[in-house]
Design an enzyme around this catalytic site. Sequence first.
Site, mmCIF file in Angstrom:
data_model
loop_
_atom_site.group_PDB
_atom_site.id
_atom_site.type_symbol
_atom_site.label_atom_id
_atom_site.label_comp_id
_atom_site.label_asym_id
_atom_site.label_seq_id
_atom_site.Cartn_x
_atom_site.Cartn_y
_atom_site.Cartn_z
ATOM 1 C CG HIS A 153 -8.786 -4.147 -2.940
ATOM 2 N ND1 HIS A 153 -8.159 -3.886 -3.700
ATOM 3 C CD2 HIS A 153 -8.370 -3.889 -1.570
ATOM 4 C CE1 HIS A 153 -6.663 -4.177 -2.568
ATOM 5 N NE2 HIS A 153 -6.979 -4.045 -1.508
ATOM 6 C CB CYS A 169 -0.464 0.020 1.292
ATOM 7 S SG CYS A 169 -1.804 -1.485 1.818
ATOM 8 C CG HIS A 207 -6.214 -0.352 2.502
ATOM 9 N ND1 HIS A 207 -6.754 -0.521 1.645
ATOM 10 C CD2 HIS A 207 -4.974 -2.222 2.048
ATOM 11 C CE1 HIS A 207 -7.537 -1.494 0.770
ATOM 12 N NE2 HIS A 207 -5.909 -2.439 1.034
ATOM 13 C CD GLU A 249 -26.996 14.122 12.352
ATOM 14 O OE1 GLU A 249 -27.569 14.310 12.054
ATOM 15 O OE2 GLU A 249 -26.495 14.970 13.029
ATOM 16 C CG HIS A 307 -8.850 -5.625 2.862
ATOM 17 N ND1 HIS A 307 -7.858 -7.314 2.406
ATOM 18 C CD2 HIS A 307 -8.028 -5.525 2.481
ATOM 19 C CE1 HIS A 307 -7.177 -6.984 1.671
ATOM 20 N NE2 HIS A 307 -7.479 -5.370 1.743
#
EC number: 4.2.1.109
Lengths: 247, 247, 247, 247
Positions: free
Chosen positions: B200, B97, B114, B143, B116
């Site tokens: 992903h 990443c 990140h 909201e 999943h």
Amino acid sequence: MASEEANPKTVDDAEQLVQSEDPQHPSNLICELCRKFYALGWVTGTGGGTSIRYHDHIFLAPSGVQKELMKPSDIFVMDFNTKEYLRKPSVLKPSACTPLFLAAFTRGAGCCIHTHSQWAVLVTLLVERDFGQSACFEIEEIEQIKGIGKGRGKVGNLGYHDRLRIPIIENTAFEEDLTESLEVAMEKYPDTYAILVRRHGIYVWGDNVHKAKTQCESLDYIFQLAVEMKKLGLPWAKSSDTHLSDI
Amino acid sequence: MASEEANPKTVDDAEQLVQSEDPQHPSNLICELCRKFYALGWVTGTGGGTSIRYHDHIFLAPSGVQKELMKPSDIFVMDFNTKEYLRKPSVLKPSACTPLFLAAFTRGAGCCIHTHSQWAVLVTLLVERDFGQSACFEIEEIEQIKGIGKGRGKVGNLGYHDRLRIPIIENTAFEEDLTESLEVAMEKYPDTYAILVRRHGIYVWGDNVHKAKTQCESLDYIFQLAVEMKKLGLPWAKSSDTHLSDI
Amino acid sequence: MASEEANPKTVDDAEQLVQSEDPQHPSNLICELCRKFYALGWVTGTGGGTSIRYHDHIFLAPSGVQKELMKPSDIFVMDFNTKEYLRKPSVLKPSACTPLFLAAFTRGAGCCIHTHSQWAVLVTLLVERDFGQSACFEIEEIEQIKGIGKGRGKVGNLGYHDRLRIPIIENTAFEEDLTESLEVAMEKYPDTYAILVRRHGIYVWGDNVHKAKTQCESLDYIFQLAVEMKKLGLPWAKSSDTHLSDI
Amino acid sequence: MASEEANPKTVDDAEQLVQSEDPQHPSNLICELCRKFYALGWVTGTGGGTSIRYHDHIFLAPSGVQKELMKPSDIFVMDFNTKEYLRKPSVLKPSACTPLFLAAFTRGAGCCIHTHSQWAVLVTLLVERDFGQSACFEIEEIEQIKGIGKGRGKVGNLGYHDRLRIPIIENTAFEEDLTESLEVAMEKYPDTYAILVRRHGIYVWGDNVHKAKTQCESLDYIFQLAVEMKKLGLPWAKSSDTHLSDI
């Protein structure tokens, strides 16, 4: 906790309002409750809030903090009579829920909880679609209804055969602008201990921390059950004369 | 944490980059966040990642580790200007990443997450089926939208009446190959703090750790709600002119 | 842990097989894993099991214990070569999964996990109804597939474009009677690291504890996602030539 | 714990009934179980309850307390023979479940658990709609059925091919009024270790704490699975001659 009752005259006094080794002290209780509510998914992303009235002091969780990380030093304290802050953490903002909590305290509540529970939000959407915008959430013959009090000044809790009715108000752009319609609903349904806010969440209160938490848990249980019942095609009420109430 | 600012010249210096008794030190924060994210189901099976920029140092969780077991000694540190590693645990691999996190840091982020999350994955599938491959995820009048910032350099958060739009990019065989389309989406939607990756997960960032975490939680709440709304036949948006944006 | 390698000659030696202050010792790891698996709902009501091979010693969680309460003294130890117990807690019964775990250890596994995950059970029912009794569970283009290894002796993990195939065997009245069909499936699908058991759960293994746990988590994530996809009417595979494999 | 067997003559004696450093002492076990059951969503909002019989002493969780916060000093102790309280915390009320727990203890149980599990409630609604008000919950060929005992005085547990049948009684306005129909169901289904209460929850018992908890967990797993099966259109039983039993 007798010493908290006098209003603080110095910064040290103000600190003592929120610092205590007693786990039952309001500022400790608010932090413990917020940790639990985070685990339940009720105050995700700094949402929601909790407030306790202890005699003439209102203890308030601040705006915009990660609720599972809250410390007693984050707590605001307001004088219930003057509505002036006795303690204001300098780096934090007061909760926009404050006027809504005060509306409950004015009507005798000792603790008020605001959550963004997804079950509450889904229930407001299902009621709107299936029973119209003016309908309350209504359900009957679920044992957990017995976890909700009969109403202010009344002894005991709802029975299994009582219909639970929770009014729903429309959301507004700014949280404080909910106050008027919240108060209208409180006056129209004087026995309710909770008001749903469409697409937003719920305000629940009780005579004390124990009752507010218990009622909030019981209602959330009922909302989750109601959503699952919808998925399975099971009706919320046996009789057909339902959802005629309007607000 | 002032001493971390100088780049390390020796192995001992490199160790000091990640060892601190301050719970707010980036390497301690990353470990704490990863434990929370594991409990939320966001980084199951070594998936996902987290990175913090602190001045010119980028702290990165490694690839392929059980995120709930991470220790500060597992953390990689990169110099933001030279993109060279200042600290590289010898037995671990840098996260794939990394170029994606750098794309966010280059645009002012202080923390990038990140996940999943299954809710994020399901939302990308529902958008594709119901609105086409070029559509963003869009929702309005919830909201929790107020938990998301207006955009880089803008003051404050989205309002309740603002429509939330999260772009979706297509997945690739190798994570680093997402970088180009991620950057294209970042340029096309300069106000977004998140980009979904079809089948992903999601990349979410913020000006600092607090904001990145809060936005990630708020978005995940909204995705879960959106999936439940689909199951119950409830629409994501009131108006019909939706999902016309393409990427 | 070098001293564990010699087989025990006395009761004290047998105790030393399972008592260690090293958290990475197999008997400590099994207890920690079982606590995690209980929290994940995988080993509810004493169901499921876990076993680690460490050189020629097989460490096994016993039958019929509350998995979240397990202690190292509850662990059975078997000699891999002779299949004789080196340590047998007198008040406990060996796990009925033992021959199934041995089937995986014989084929190179270092750790084997058996869960009753509801997602696994539901997936076996959905495959049977939608693709027939001889079909494998098959899914493609989900990032988490990359958490599963390519197969014994092969380097690296499956790619995003690889189709994940997990064989399903029929349940039997007695757990040990699964051994034959489990071994048939292992021979037919030599690259699989997991075998589903219809209406029962799953066996997952890996070269070591890290890989077995990671693969078990990744598969459970995929099964949960697959069940949610079914509820939402989303297909598991893009192409139509699916689920033709039989076992 | 031998000293607990004599009935207390003084207040100090009564205190000793519930105070022990042994984690296996009934009053410690009840508190630990209630914390677990709260985390499982079984005793939300002070609902549910737990009781252990130890020789001639019945240990009972009180009414109306937050179950995750219970302390040994909250526990009631009753003499099984005289049905008189040996210890009664002055500020608490005895559980309304007491006569229902006694019905199980009279039939040989060592521990009895009452939950408001939503899966149990949903199952009672689904059975009523799909099989009629007099039907039992019935399911077959699910491995977890093997977590339930064959019946009082019988050796071993149900097999995978045995059909699990749990009778359902109608709810009443007052919990104690369930006693008569609960006892009728216990006589009609002498082998059952559990009785569902429509729109309310379940009573589960076992020869000892281990078996009661294990059976309660196994049943809850099966109810959750059954609800998910309904959502996915999967039948609970293969053969069509089902749900003919009436109560």
